[in-house]
Scaffold this motif. Structure first.
Motif, PDB file in Angstrom:
ATOM      1  N   PHE A   1      31.039  33.445  55.910  1.00  0.00           N
ATOM      2  CA  PHE A   1      32.114  33.133  54.978  1.00  0.00           C
ATOM      3  C   PHE A   1      32.439  34.388  54.163  1.00  0.00           C
ATOM      4  CE2 PHE A   1      30.668  29.021  56.166  1.00  0.00           C
ATOM      5  CZ  PHE A   1      31.702  28.124  55.923  1.00  0.00           C
ATOM      6  N   LEU A   2      33.730  34.606  53.938  1.00  0.00           N
ATOM      7  CA  LEU A   2      34.192  35.801  53.236  1.00  0.00           C
ATOM      8  C   LEU A   2      34.392  35.512  51.750  1.00  0.00           C
ATOM      9  CD1 LEU A   2      35.260  38.768  53.379  1.00  0.00           C
ATOM     10  CD2 LEU A   2      37.537  37.783  53.788  1.00  0.00           C
ATOM     11  N   THR A   3      33.749  36.311  50.908  1.00  0.00           N
ATOM     12  CA  THR A   3      33.980  36.251  49.460  1.00  0.00           C
ATOM     13  C   THR A   3      34.804  37.462  49.063  1.00  0.00           C
ATOM     14  OG1 THR A   3      31.889  35.107  49.037  1.00  0.00           O
ATOM     15  CG2 THR A   3      32.896  36.250  47.179  1.00  0.00           C
ATOM     16  N   LEU A   4      35.909  37.229  48.388  1.00  0.00           N
ATOM     17  CA  LEU A   4      36.745  38.329  47.923  1.00  0.00           C
ATOM     18  C   LEU A   4      36.235  38.832  46.576  1.00  0.00           C
ATOM     19  CD1 LEU A   4      40.327  37.049  48.805  1.00  0.00           C
ATOM     20  CD2 LEU A   4      38.846  38.559  50.133  1.00  0.00           C
ATOM     21  N   ILE A   5      36.168  40.136  46.449  1.00  0.00           N
ATOM     22  CA  ILE A   5      35.702  40.732  45.206  1.00  0.00           C
ATOM     23  C   ILE A   5      36.893  41.109  44.335  1.00  0.00           C
ATOM     24  CG2 ILE A   5      34.379  42.632  44.203  1.00  0.00           C
ATOM     25  CD1 ILE A   5      32.768  42.680  46.835  1.00  0.00           C
ATOM     26  N   ASP A   6      37.885  41.749  44.916  1.00  0.00           N
ATOM     27  CA  ASP A   6      39.076  42.109  44.155  1.00  0.00           C
ATOM     28  C   ASP A   6      40.074  42.821  45.057  1.00  0.00           C
ATOM     29  OD1 ASP A   6      40.755  42.382  41.863  1.00  0.00           O
ATOM     30  OD2 ASP A   6      38.986  42.678  40.626  1.00  0.00           O
ATOM     31  N   ARG A   7      41.234  43.111  44.487  1.00  0.00           N
ATOM     32  CA  ARG A   7      42.216  43.947  45.166  1.00  0.00           C
ATOM     33  C   ARG A   7      41.772  45.401  45.035  1.00  0.00           C
ATOM     34  NH1 ARG A   7      45.647  42.897  48.729  1.00  0.00           N
ATOM     35  NH2 ARG A   7      47.244  44.296  47.931  1.00  0.00           N
ATOM     36  N   ARG A   8      41.805  46.132  46.148  1.00  0.00           N
ATOM     37  CA  ARG A   8      41.396  47.530  46.133  1.00  0.00           C
ATOM     38  C   ARG A   8      42.226  48.333  45.140  1.00  0.00           C
ATOM     39  NH1 ARG A   8      43.050  51.835  49.503  1.00  0.00           N
ATOM     40  NH2 ARG A   8      41.487  53.475  49.727  1.00  0.00           N
ATOM     41  N   LYS A   9      43.526  48.074  45.099  1.00  0.00           N
ATOM     42  CA  LYS A   9      44.389  48.853  44.206  1.00  0.00           C
ATOM     43  C   LYS A   9      44.241  48.435  42.753  1.00  0.00           C
ATOM     44  CE  LYS A   9      48.398  45.897  45.070  1.00  0.00           C
ATOM     45  NZ  LYS A   9      49.690  45.810  45.742  1.00  0.00           N
ATOM     46  N   ASP A  10      43.642  47.249  42.510  1.00  0.00           N
ATOM     47  CA  ASP A  10      43.408  46.814  41.134  1.00  0.00           C
ATOM     48  C   ASP A  10      42.064  47.291  40.602  1.00  0.00           C
ATOM     49  OD1 ASP A  10      45.835  45.537  40.889  1.00  0.00           O
ATOM     50  OD2 ASP A  10      45.081  43.583  41.529  1.00  0.00           O
ATOM     51  N   MET A  11      41.228  47.810  41.505  1.00  0.00           N
ATOM     52  CA  MET A  11      39.923  48.312  41.077  1.00  0.00           C
ATOM     53  C   MET A  11      40.109  49.422  40.049  1.00  0.00           C
ATOM     54  SD  MET A  11      36.849  49.817  43.472  1.00  0.00           S
ATOM     55  CE  MET A  11      37.739  51.329  43.894  1.00  0.00           C
ATOM     56  N   VAL A  12      39.322  49.372  38.990  1.00  0.00           N
ATOM     57  CA  VAL A  12      39.386  50.378  37.925  1.00  0.00           C
ATOM     58  C   VAL A  12      38.240  51.357  38.136  1.00  0.00           C
ATOM     59  CG1 VAL A  12      39.362  50.760  35.442  1.00  0.00           C
ATOM     60  CG2 VAL A  12      40.354  48.643  36.360  1.00  0.00           C
TER      61      VAL A  12
ATOM     62  N   GLU B   1      42.431  30.460  27.891  1.00  0.00           N
ATOM     63  CA  GLU B   1      43.113  29.591  28.855  1.00  0.00           C
ATOM     64  C   GLU B   1      43.352  30.315  30.170  1.00  0.00           C
ATOM     65  OE1 GLU B   1      44.909  26.336  30.514  1.00  0.00           O
ATOM     66  OE2 GLU B   1      44.003  26.406  28.529  1.00  0.00           O
ATOM     67  N   ASP B   2      43.790  31.570  30.087  1.00  0.00           N
ATOM     68  CA  ASP B   2      44.070  32.367  31.276  1.00  0.00           C
ATOM     69  C   ASP B   2      43.869  33.823  30.905  1.00  0.00           C
ATOM     70  OD1 ASP B   2      44.730  32.863  33.881  1.00  0.00           O
ATOM     71  OD2 ASP B   2      46.793  32.139  33.758  1.00  0.00           O
ATOM     72  N   VAL B   3      43.606  34.668  31.915  1.00  0.00           N
ATOM     73  CA  VAL B   3      43.300  36.065  31.604  1.00  0.00           C
ATOM     74  C   VAL B   3      43.589  36.950  32.806  1.00  0.00           C
ATOM     75  CG1 VAL B   3      40.884  35.764  32.299  1.00  0.00           C
ATOM     76  CG2 VAL B   3      41.505  37.652  30.768  1.00  0.00           C
ATOM     77  N   ALA B   4      43.978  38.177  32.522  1.00  0.00           N
ATOM     78  CA  ALA B   4      44.121  39.207  33.547  1.00  0.00           C
ATOM     79  C   ALA B   4      43.609  40.522  32.964  1.00  0.00           C
ATOM     80  CB  ALA B   4      45.567  39.356  33.989  1.00  0.00           C
ATOM     81  N   VAL B   5      42.827  41.244  33.749  1.00  0.00           N
ATOM     82  CA  VAL B   5      42.292  42.543  33.342  1.00  0.00           C
ATOM     83  C   VAL B   5      42.933  43.614  34.207  1.00  0.00           C
ATOM     84  CG1 VAL B   5      40.227  43.999  33.240  1.00  0.00           C
ATOM     85  CG2 VAL B   5      40.096  41.600  32.517  1.00  0.00           C
ATOM     86  N   VAL B   6      43.406  44.687  33.568  1.00  0.00           N
ATOM     87  CA  VAL B   6      44.034  45.794  34.293  1.00  0.00           C
ATOM     88  C   VAL B   6      43.431  47.105  33.830  1.00  0.00           C
ATOM     89  CG1 VAL B   6      46.208  44.533  34.562  1.00  0.00           C
ATOM     90  CG2 VAL B   6      45.914  46.073  32.610  1.00  0.00           C
ATOM     91  N   GLY B   7      43.550  48.121  34.681  1.00  0.00           N
ATOM     92  CA  GLY B   7      43.125  49.456  34.305  1.00  0.00           C
ATOM     93  C   GLY B   7      44.281  50.243  33.728  1.00  0.00           C
ATOM     94  N   VAL B   8      44.027  50.936  32.624  1.00  0.00           N
ATOM     95  CA  VAL B   8      45.063  51.755  31.983  1.00  0.00           C
ATOM     96  C   VAL B   8      44.526  53.180  31.838  1.00  0.00           C
ATOM     97  CG1 VAL B   8      45.999  49.768  30.745  1.00  0.00           C
ATOM     98  CG2 VAL B   8      44.279  51.214  29.633  1.00  0.00           C
ATOM     99  N   PRO B   9      45.422  54.184  31.727  1.00  0.00           N
ATOM    100  CA  PRO B   9      44.967  55.572  31.632  1.00  0.00           C
ATOM    101  C   PRO B   9      44.080  55.810  30.405  1.00  0.00           C
ATOM    102  CG  PRO B   9      47.316  55.463  32.119  1.00  0.00           C
ATOM    103  CD  PRO B   9      46.889  54.069  31.767  1.00  0.00           C
ATOM    104  N   SER B  10      43.054  56.646  30.596  1.00  0.00           N
ATOM    105  CA  SER B  10      42.149  57.007  29.509  1.00  0.00           C
ATOM    106  C   SER B  10      41.837  58.494  29.601  1.00  0.00           C
ATOM    107  CB  SER B  10      40.850  56.204  29.596  1.00  0.00           C
ATOM    108  OG  SER B  10      39.841  56.749  28.769  1.00  0.00           O
ATOM    109  N   GLN B  11      42.012  59.198  28.504  1.00  0.00           N
ATOM    110  CA  GLN B  11      41.740  60.630  28.501  1.00  0.00           C
ATOM    111  C   GLN B  11      40.256  60.899  28.718  1.00  0.00           C
ATOM    112  OE1 GLN B  11      43.075  62.672  24.914  1.00  0.00           O
ATOM    113  NE2 GLN B  11      44.319  64.039  26.163  1.00  0.00           N
TER     114      GLN B  11
END
Length: 516
Positions: free
Chosen positions: A404-415, A438-448
């Motif tokens: 059975f396949l478990t998805l970890i994440d989208r490759r392009k969404d990986m931070v 209630e709902d949540v999304a985590v994204v990567g943003v630029p960091s110096q």
């Protein structure tokens, strides 16, 4: 009993021929319904002839493209099917597109005909020479659909259609914002139809569809329903309460919903008041489907629950029959029969059995190419050492010992933060454990300092007390050092596509615009 036997071994038959057969054997049985209209198989078959003859009259040749931009309706569906009878390729486009995006898709498809309704009226480009418009609802600009159709009884010229001939072009922008035309063949659609016997499609079945006809999510259920002689009930727009009313009223047997729709339906206080015992199968695809939500659907909604994992581009698919494997709800199932699913690393090498890697797949149902974009097509392909062609998904996953396949994440969404790989889905799962989330999304943003750093956008639960900073502190106290959030923001609603995918690109853009 199916009047036209269809099995995984059946030789290729076109959708137009299947509907013709049903019209001859069960002419009065309903084929298509919406809130205002109903077509029997005999009526649908006759209307398809009129569409095909009209396209031939206008000089639209087999292999050329027409575009449809409208909400789901009986007319929309009949137009789509009639074009297929003429060998014409259909590009179904989203009425939620921007005018610039619609113009780009029309040009890419080289469509000279646009069929639309009032939902798309404001999008129509006025600077495209030679574009001709037909109004499906008599409210949009252009010639009326009834006036455009060939006269009743006009037979179209017969067209020889092979499995490799293009069937439709689905435009999928994903989260990149750049439309890519995915060319799907008649053979690919036939592969979807042939597996329908496993899901008990039949002439007495009725499928309720509340996702749009421009989405592949909808079409993987729409076409099998008609191929097996059943009826498709179309909703122009999704409404959870109305959906349940229609399901009960019509004795619905099949449906396709995306996770956010399941979530809204199951949250209705009146859910348990509706009789849904006619359901045979419920399907889901297109976005992450949480194990908890699957379990709730299994517990309270009759019939089997099947999750399809795959891409519009095709390639390999995994299928989870959740009702048969309640201990595997955290997975997306096993590879479908005849589908070859593998995992590869960053260098394109296959990983070992216990490692995570990007999911690539091969099957009979693969896109031909991205229309007019050979470089994008090459980027989407991976070939094994024997030269076998696979489609890259961009998803990162891992197989368990049962396959059975478990998805970890989208490759392009990986931070990638300070050299560490951070999968947003891990952080999102932890945040959902807070009672105010209630709902949540985590994204990567630029960091110096770190190159990238994760931030969270949270939809707070109604009536919950506390500030965004309180949740941030709560989370970071529980997270590992490399998975801590740089910031957390409250948001009224996460931006989603029409089929429920969170548009993380918009969240990144919003963050960067606020921090310029």
């Amino acid at each position: 009993m199916n009047l036209v036997p269809i099995s995984p071994e059946s030789p290729f038959i076109t959708m137009a021929a299947l509907i013709r057969a049903h019209a001859q054997h069960q002419p009065q049985r309903p084929a298509l319904c919406d809130d205002q209209h109903e077509l029997s198989y005999a009526q649908l078959d006759a209307l398809m002839d009129r569409v095909a003859a009209a396209l031939q009259r206008e000089g639209v040749l087999p292999g050329q493209v027409i575009a449809i931009c409208a909400l789901s309706s009986v007319s929309y569906a009949a137009l789509f099917l009639g074009a297929l009878r003429a060998g014409v390729v259909v590009a179904p486009l989203a009425p939620s597109s921007t005018p610039d995006s619609l113009r780009a898709m029309l040009r890419d498809a080289e469509a000279q005909w646009l069929f639309l309704d009032k939902a798309a009226q404001a999008l129509v480009p006025t600077d495209m020479a030679g574009l001709r418009c037909v109004s499906l609802d008599a409210e949009a600009a252009g010639l009326g659909f009834e006036d455009w159709l060939a006269p009743e009884g006009t037979p179209p010229q017969a067209v020889d259609i092979t499995p490799g001939a293009p069937f439709n072009i689905i435009y999928s922008s994903g989260t990149t914002g750049t439309p890519k035309g995915i060319v799907q063949s008649h053979g690919m659609r036939w592969a979807h139809v042939r597996r329908g016997d496993a899901y008990n499609y039949s002439p007495d079945g009725r499928t309720l569809l509340a996702t749009p006809l421009y989405s592949n999510t909808t079409l993987v259920v729409f076409f099998p329903t008609l191929a097996f002689g059943g009826c498709v009930q179309l909703m122009a727009k999704f409404d959870a309460a109305r959906y349940l009313q229609l399901a009960e009223k019509h004795g619905v047997t099949h449906t396709m919903l995306v996770p956010v729709q399941y979530q809204r339906i199951m949250a209705l206080p009146q859910f348990g008041d509706h009789k849904l015992s006619a359901f045979r199968f419920k399907f889901c695809t297109s976005a992450p489907f949480s194990a908890a939500l699957k379990a709730d659907v299994l517990a309270r909604w009759p019939g089997g629950l099947v999750e399809f994992y795959g891409m519009t581009e095709g390639g390999g698919s995994c299928i989870l029959a959740a009702h048969e494997h309640p201990d595997k709800l955290h997975t997306v199932g096993r590879p479908a029969e005849g589908h070859d699913i593998r995992l590869i690393d960053e260098e394109g090498r296959e990983v070992t059995d216990d490692e995570a890697g990007e999911v690539v797949g091969h099957s009979a149902g693969m896109m031909t190419a991205y229309h007019g974009q050979p470089e994008k097509t090459r980027e989407a392909e991976w070939f094994d050492t024997q030269g076998k062609r696979f489609i890259r998904t961009g998803d990162v996953g891992r197989f368990d010992t049962d396959g059975f396949l478990t998805l970890i994440d989208r490759r392009k969404d990986m931070v990638i933060s300070g050299g560490f790989n951070i999968y947003p889905s891990d952080l999102e799962a932890q945040l959902r454990g807070h009672p105010a989330v209630e709902d949540v999304a985590v994204v990567g943003v630029p960091s110096q300092q770190w190159g990238e750093t994760p931030v969270a956008f949270v939809v707070p639960r109604a009536g919950a007390a506390g500030e965004a900073q309180d949740i941030l502190v709560w989370y970071n106290q529980r997270a590992g050092k490399t998975q801590r959030l740089a910031d957390l923001y409250f948001i009224e609603e996460l931006p989603r596509s029409a089929i429920g995918k969170v548009l993380k690109r918009e969240l990144r853009d919003r963050y960067e615009a606020d921090h310029r």
